[in-house]
Scaffold this active site. Structure first.
Site, PDB file in Angstrom:
ATOM      1  CB  CYS A 100      -0.928  -0.029   1.218  1.00  0.00           C
ATOM      2  SG  CYS A 100      -1.877   1.480   1.468  1.00  0.00           S
ATOM      3  CB  CYS A 129       0.113   2.094   4.032  1.00  0.00           C
ATOM      4  SG  CYS A 129      -1.533   1.403   3.786  1.00  0.00           S
TER       5      CYS A 129
END
Length: 313
Positions: free
Chosen positions: A72, A75
């Site tokens: 991700c 993230c």
């Protein structure tokens, strides 16, 4: 993105009872922040098996839970901001990181349908904070509200960070980033994605085999494309133009950034199959870029690559 403000009262919509490792005790009455003990770090990685420790700790100080995954990109941009703000709060908050791929029980318990997802634990109860990468100032504002809410519920301790036994007072300095990588990181923190893209592109001109620059370029390009996008409007545009390349690419970007990796790949592969051969180029390029963002060894990437190959040949 969800409303980034904690609720006015603690809510128990997420059932964490199955993740407790030992009995808990009632929260202490509200009081001014006072030192309550020493820890070696304010940042921890927790798992399905060790999450009970975070629950217990949340009876002393609020615990911010960062649900993330290795693939991700947003993230990886958000976590350093969370760490910075938690560190500045001097032991009044603790950050617990949860890899959703490696910890399915926690992912299910928090209903992590989109990541990055940030929640808090106060007195063993969950408090939703926000979903998606948000600016540093917004993180500060949310954490300030969280501390107020925690104090109202009797959780207002403070932890003192001390070196672990045998640990030197000063950790070895990390190697300096290459200049272009450092410029890209600085630009990302400032929200200047075009400058970060330019820095990574120049790094690849100078060293085409720079894997970190290639991965960083894919991530920051994704962030740049979605930063002002409206998900509902994007989905409506894509539904109205099933073979429209631009609207389908945007929804795929938003899906991947929100953790819906297979949805993003499936959308682009379906589009690739529906287009004439001479119009497929942009879709193939976007697929390859998103493969790099998720990681070439990820099973979802391997499956999508297999389908792409079958469509090509």
């Amino acid at each position: 993105m969800t409303d980034p403000a904690p609720g006015a009262v603690l809510r128990g919509a997420v059932d964490l009872s199955a993740l407790r490792n030992r009995p808990t005790t009632p929260a202490a009455p509200a009081q001014d922040p006072v030192p309550v003990g020493a820890v070696s770090t304010l940042f921890m990685d927790v798992t399905d098996e060790t999450f009970g420790q975070a629950l217990e700790l949340s009876r002393t100080v609020p615990v911010v839970v960062d649900l993330w995954a290795e693939w991700c990109g947003p993230c990886k941009q958000l976590t350093p901001i969370l760490e910075k703000v938690v560190a500045e709060l001097d032991g009044r908050l603790v950050l617990a990181r949860v890899d959703v791929d490696a910890n399915p029980q926690l992912s299910q318990a928090f209903r992590a349908q989109s990541i990055p997802m940030v929640v808090a634990l106060v007195g063993g109860q969950p408090v939703p904070l926000f979903t998606g990468a948000v600016p540093e100032q917004q993180v500060r504002e949310v954490f300030a509200q969280l501390l107020q809410l925690a104090a109202q519920n009797g959780v207002s301790g403070r932890l003192e960070v001390q070196p672990a036994d045998g640990e030197q007072d000063e950790a070895p300095a990390e190697p300096a980033l290459p200049p272009l990588h450092a410029e890209a990181y600085e630009a990302i923190e400032a929200g200047d994605y075009p400058r970060a893209i330019a820095a990574y592109e120049q790094a690849l001109v100078e060293n085409p085999r720079d894997a970190e620059a290639k991965a960083g370029l894919g991530q920051v390009r994704l962030l740049d494309r979605i930063q002002d996008a409206d998900l509902q409007a994007a989905r409506a545009a894509a539904a109205a133009a099933p073979t429209g390349i631009a609207p389908q690419l945007l929804v795929a970007d938003l899906d991947l950034a929100g953790g819906h990796v297979e949805d993003a790949f499936g959308r682009l592969l379906d589009l690739f199959a529906a287009l004439p051969a001479d119009e497929r180029g942009p879709v193939r390029e976007r697929l390859l870029e998103l493969f790099g963002v998720v990681g070439d060894e990820d099973p979802r990437v391997l499956r999508a690559r297999g389908r792409l190959a079958s469509l090509l040949f």
